[in-house]
Scaffold this motif. Structure first.
Motif, PDB file in Angstrom:
ATOM      1  N   UNK A 153       0.821  -1.221   0.000  1.00 48.48           N
ATOM      2  CA  UNK A 153       0.000   0.000   0.000  1.00 48.48           C
ATOM      3  C   UNK A 153       0.851   1.265   0.000  1.00 48.48           C
ATOM      4  N   UNK A 154       1.903   1.347   0.831  1.00 49.33           N
ATOM      5  CA  UNK A 154       2.741   2.551   0.772  1.00 49.33           C
ATOM      6  C   UNK A 154       3.422   2.733  -0.584  1.00 49.33           C
ATOM      7  N   UNK A 164       5.076  -1.310   9.108  1.00 46.69           N
ATOM      8  CA  UNK A 164       3.854  -0.909   9.824  1.00 46.69           C
ATOM      9  C   UNK A 164       3.736   0.608   9.900  1.00 46.69           C
ATOM     10  N   UNK A 165       4.853   1.282  10.148  1.00 45.87           N
ATOM     11  CA  UNK A 165       4.828   2.755  10.239  1.00 45.87           C
ATOM     12  C   UNK A 165       4.493   3.366   8.883  1.00 45.87           C
ATOM     13  N   UNK A 166       5.073   2.837   7.809  1.00 49.44           N
ATOM     14  CA  UNK A 166       4.773   3.350   6.467  1.00 49.44           C
ATOM     15  C   UNK A 166       3.312   3.111   6.113  1.00 49.44           C
ATOM     16  N   UNK A 167       2.791   1.963   6.493  1.00 49.98           N
ATOM     17  CA  UNK A 167       1.372   1.660   6.236  1.00 49.98           C
ATOM     18  C   UNK A 167       0.472   2.594   7.040  1.00 49.98           C
ATOM     19  N   UNK A 168       0.836   2.856   8.282  1.00 52.95           N
ATOM     20  CA  UNK A 168       0.036   3.754   9.118  1.00 52.95           C
ATOM     21  C   UNK A 168      -0.048   5.148   8.517  1.00 52.95           C
ATOM     22  N   UNK A 169       1.017   5.565   7.813  1.00 54.92           N
ATOM     23  CA  UNK A 169       0.998   6.865   7.165  1.00 54.92           C
ATOM     24  C   UNK A 169      -0.005   6.910   6.009  1.00 54.92           C
ATOM     25  N   UNK A 170      -0.291   5.736   5.422  1.00 57.15           N
ATOM     26  CA  UNK A 170      -1.239   5.645   4.306  1.00 57.15           C
ATOM     27  C   UNK A 170      -2.635   5.313   4.810  1.00 57.15           C
ATOM     28  N   UNK A 171      -2.705   4.406   5.772  1.00 56.82           N
ATOM     29  CA  UNK A 171      -4.008   3.894   6.240  1.00 56.82           C
ATOM     30  C   UNK A 171      -4.735   4.873   7.127  1.00 56.82           C
ATOM     31  N   UNK A 209       1.323   7.394  -6.580  1.00 54.63           N
ATOM     32  CA  UNK A 209       0.212   8.239  -6.959  1.00 54.63           C
ATOM     33  C   UNK A 209      -1.190   7.852  -6.547  1.00 54.63           C
ATOM     34  N   UNK A 210      -1.388   6.739  -5.891  1.00 59.46           N
ATOM     35  CA  UNK A 210      -2.743   6.377  -5.466  1.00 59.46           C
ATOM     36  C   UNK A 210      -3.027   6.999  -4.100  1.00 59.46           C
ATOM     37  N   UNK A 211      -4.193   7.566  -3.963  1.00 59.23           N
ATOM     38  CA  UNK A 211      -4.570   8.185  -2.693  1.00 59.23           C
ATOM     39  C   UNK A 211      -4.934   7.133  -1.658  1.00 59.23           C
ATOM     40  N   UNK A 212      -4.989   7.582  -0.428  1.00 56.28           N
ATOM     41  CA  UNK A 212      -5.426   6.722   0.676  1.00 56.28           C
ATOM     42  C   UNK A 212      -6.815   6.167   0.374  1.00 56.28           C
ATOM     43  N   UNK A 213      -7.717   7.025  -0.097  1.00 55.85           N
ATOM     44  CA  UNK A 213      -9.077   6.601  -0.423  1.00 55.85           C
ATOM     45  C   UNK A 213      -9.072   5.492  -1.485  1.00 55.85           C
ATOM     46  N   UNK A 214      -8.276   5.666  -2.526  1.00 58.35           N
ATOM     47  CA  UNK A 214      -8.224   4.673  -3.596  1.00 58.35           C
ATOM     48  C   UNK A 214      -7.697   3.338  -3.080  1.00 58.35           C
ATOM     49  N   UNK A 215      -6.660   3.390  -2.262  1.00 59.19           N
ATOM     50  CA  UNK A 215      -6.076   2.159  -1.724  1.00 59.19           C
ATOM     51  C   UNK A 215      -7.075   1.445  -0.817  1.00 59.19           C
TER      52      UNK A 215
END
Length: 184
Positions: A85-86, A177-184, A92-98
């Motif tokens: 996901x990150x 996990x930290x990188x994912x938290x920035x996206x999620x 270029x994909x937004x959090x919403x799109x992911x």
């Protein structure tokens, strides 16, 4: 907690050290590489293949990451979702799109090619015996045959990674996990 010991440092067999160091230097994959290091031929060959495919760059990165995140969400593989996901966000994909990738028809930022990749990933993952010729006609509008072959292989391989990670209950590394938290 992982069901097998994930090797690190001096525990990694000499025949796998170079690959282990390359994989863990590329990103936070110590759990995956450490588990695979239990069997150096698996680690060396799988990541040798992935490295060669990355270096050749035949398949565009956005299509690849869309497919990998979609497959991983379909299979509910937290490890792979957290790692890819990150990467999808960076390109270029937004959090919403992911978050809504499996509802791709209702995500405005996905174009026709993105939707097709996700649809194909879903079909290959969920019902490979029922993939119809029509989707290949549509794929050929965006991809050559080498790209279709690689996309199909990467979707199937991602499913194998999902199962490997989930069955062995590999731990998600803190950096991932930290990188994912920035996206999620």
């Amino acid at each position: 907690m992982a069901r097998v010991k994930t090797l690190a440092g001096a525990e990694v067999p000499d025949s796998a050290k170079a690959t282990f160091n390359e994989v863990t230097g590329y990103g936070p994959f110590a759990s995956l590489a450490g588990a695979m290091a239990q069997r150096p031929p698996i680690l060396n060959n799988i990541f040798g293949l992935l490295g060669e495919l990355r270096d050749e760059g035949v398949l565009d990165r956005r299509s690849l990451e869309l497919a990998l995140v979609a497959v991983s969400k379909l299979n509910a593989c937290d490890y792979c979702v957290a790692h890819h996901s990150p990467m999808l966000n960076v390109i270029g994909a937004s959090k919403h799109a992911i978050e809504n990738i499996l509802d791709y028809d209702n995500v405005d930022e996905f174009d026709a090619k993105d939707r097709l990749v996700i649809e194909y990933a879903r079909q290959v993952t969920m019902d490979p015996n029922r993939v119809r010729d029509g989707i290949f006609d549509r794929l050929r509008e965006y991809f050559g045959e080498p790209e279709i072959v690689e996309l199909t292989w990467r979707i199937a391989l991602c499913g194998a990674f999902n199962r490997f990670n989930d069955v062995l209950q590999l731990d998600i590394e803190d950096d991932a996990a930290a990188a994912f938290d920035d996206v999620a």
